[in-house]
Design an enzyme around this catalytic site. Sequence first.
Site, PDB file in Angstrom:
ATOM      1  N   PRO B 178       0.758  -1.416   0.415  1.00 21.03           N
ATOM      2  CG  PRO B 178       0.678  -0.851   2.014  1.00 21.03           C
ATOM      3  CD  PRO B 178       0.686  -2.081   1.412  1.00 21.03           C
ATOM      4  CB  CYS B 179       4.118   1.961  -0.314  1.00 24.99           C
ATOM      5  SG  CYS B 179       5.303   1.668   0.996  1.00 24.99           S
ATOM      6  N   GLY B 180       2.071   2.972  -2.183  1.00 27.61           N
ATOM      7  CA  GLY B 180       1.634   4.623  -2.729  1.00 27.61           C
ATOM      8  C   GLY B 180       0.634   4.786  -3.073  1.00 27.61           C
TER       9      GLY B 180
END
EC number: 2.3.2.-
Lengths: 697, 226
Positions: B178-180
């Site tokens: 989910p980082c981006g």
Amino acid sequence: MAEKETPPIILQFAPLNSSVDEGFWHSFSSLKLDKLGIDDSPISITGFSGPCSHPQVSNHLTLLSESLPLEEESLIGTTSHGNRNKCPVPGILYNTNTVESFNKLDKQSLLKAEAKKIWEDIQSGKALEDSSVLSRFLVISFADLKKWSFRYWFAFPALVLDPPVSLIELKPASEYFSSEEAESVSAACNDWRDSDLTTDVPFFLVSVSSDSKASIRHLKDWEACQGDHQKLLFGFYDPCHLPSNPGWPLRNYLALIRSRWNLETVWFFCYRESRGFADLNLSLVGQASVTLSSGESAETVPNSVGWELNKGKRVPRSISLANSMDPTRLAVSAVDLNLKLMRWRALPSLNLNVLSSVKCLLLGAGTLGCQVARTLMGWGIRNITFVDYGKVAMSNPVRQSLYTFEDCVGRGEFKAVAAVKSLKQIFPAMETSGVVMAIPMPGHPISSQEEDSVLGDCKRLSDLIESHDAVFLLTDTRESRWLPSLLCANANKIAINAALGFDSYMVMRHGAGPTSLSDDMQNLDINKTNTQRLGCYFCNDVVAPQDSMTDRTLDQQCTVTRPGLAPIAGALAVELLVGVLQHPHGINAKGDNSSLSNTGNNDDSPLGILPHQIRGSVSQFSQITLLGQASNSCTACSETVISEYRKRGNSFILEAINHPTYLEDLTGLTELKKAANSFNLDWEDDDTDDDDVAVDL
Amino acid sequence: MDSAREVSDGRLTVEGFSVASRAFADKWKIHNQSFPPWSWVPLINRTLLVSKKQEEGYLSLEKIIILSSLEEEIPEDESLNVATDCLEKEETVDHTILVPTMENEAHYYDFHIVYSASYKVPVLYFRGYCSGGEPLALDVIKKDVPSCSVSLLLESKWTFITQEEHPYLNRPWFKLHPCGTEDWIKLLSQSSSSSGCQMPIVLYLVSWFSVVGQVVGLRIPLEMLN
């Protein structure tokens, strides 16, 4: 029994197949480890089934984690009755504790026992109340909880009717019913499936009245249905998708029908769905001819079949779940993931393979050694060897981060041994070993009896250096760094040196060796890339390493440093190594200075600049980088010394150890000093030892 | 109680996720009938004494079948052959069992949309397995679900598949990291809406899935975005 011109077609049933969700094995393993132990009594379990829902794929009898009797609380609500795709089926699990006992299980009698239960449920009428018992199943298993592999074998007991049932006709339901009837049947089925009370009842009656109205009834209402209909079919959830064969559940269904109601001709309805609705094209209607039992008593249990085949063979199935269950493997993939995330988000050109394969030798397992090891692990470096002669002392654990109080109790554990144990406790996949050995030092003369053992240690050290890729010099004296520096220069191995003063530190990487193995001996101080070699720890010294410990006062013998230094220096040493490993020129990389105009990342290395030396102080909270070239008169890495070592080997070493001035004479430092002293002696007699170099950890 | 109808920073609250999930599941059911519907799996939080108005849970879409035409070479375990002798002799020969022809191996896929409290965005978890239950490795999954790379957002910069513990099921599932997410949700809202970075909550998951679903081969019809 009607006579037929053509021989009767035997009704062939498609076998049922099992599907065991990974979650079942996880739950079962917990159950076995936490509660059952070696208890191998049979366990009642629940399988889940449903009608076929795909035209090309049959449905299975499934085991999920909720198939086991509910033990621990889970975050997810348990399956209650009324789940249309999880119709419960009773089953029994026999799990053995060894593979031998698995093989020795009497499969025939286990099958017979379950078949008997089905037969008895038919005779007693229980099957009419709860028809799911007709599909009762059996599983035998062996769970190897060390290797996380599971061997298992399902049996779906089916009562064999003798003589076998013959098939009069079989066609899609849409061809059997009129379109009005079909519509009504579909609607009735959909209602049955939509209601929580009936959706998981897999056997039912389909009654179609003369005005094409269909209704679905429970089996136990059979008597009530008589005379009420034009068509009465025995319906069931058929897991099979095939157009020419009904599924396995029909077998015991026919046995029930024959036993309870003595019908010779049975109309059956194989109910199948698609997209959550009744699909009468996929569903089948068939007419079977059943031979009534003659003189058979209710006590005689018919023969049974039903062991599941594994790709057509009569062997059990097995599955290995080590990747998702073995805690060590899970730790390994988590650590790898962390590094991969770093590469993905911040350093796309990071070479992780070189890090996981590099072998590091740590000379010294004290404050520096422990910090270096910890930081190496953070970078994913797995292969670490410790060399240390000492034992864990009571004052050590607070500063040496791999040791605990337990290591010093009693006679104290050897540091090299305790460090290995500690690394493995932190991360079980570490490949690490410890060597309890002292490093021979010049200026500490040895007696002739000791010669052999000292030379043995030299050889061991030399072999260790040969078999590793990077060497960290982390010992507590200057002279103990001499021999390793020489050996690293000789073998052209990456050497990282870290040393501490009271409130200052120095971290440096040694330059490449003076001669690579293939080069001509004439190539003095020139390495492959044709730039000057970087210096080593001793290059700037004008005195050879000598005994720095005897005759010192007590506070000088016990080295005292500010505690913050070792973590800083140890961390910098590792970052320096990683920089070398990521640099395209490796050990030959030239030294950068932070003072040079470097805006952001260096082209050569994604990590930034790669200095030669870093010196810092906590009294000033300052840090600088330095650059030093190799010296022709170095007592450790100059061509003179290396070639002498290669020529004379052990006798060279012994002489260096035993004669304090030998190295200075050899390298011409003696001459140099004489020349310096002959000049004007106005010079203050400064300490010949450089502060930052001589006073070590 | 969160009464905002829109988010402007690309992130969702727990309540927002619950609302967005219902909206998403409803739209899916209407517009995407070639697939089974998503179901909401509530989480039972036994330790919490205060009951929340919006229940916590996740969206689940399971047993999507992909027929694989690959010949799978699963190494045979020789030791399995040992146990068969006794069975051969005793079991009655039964001609009423259909001998099945070898068919294409079916691969099953499960998808969960789970809320990440630390990133404050939804995360797609998925896994694949054979009919017998054996989990599929990522390279096999990638052959089954070729991702299309239509838009810039699908470059490897934004999508990174990792294998981590499923937050509620305690075993490794694959997930799209989910980082981006926060960043490209903001990009999406910028391009579509007139008022800066506003994203209506009811459309959040639909927009999110229009990107993320493509990575795992699940397309949504354009009508869902209205």
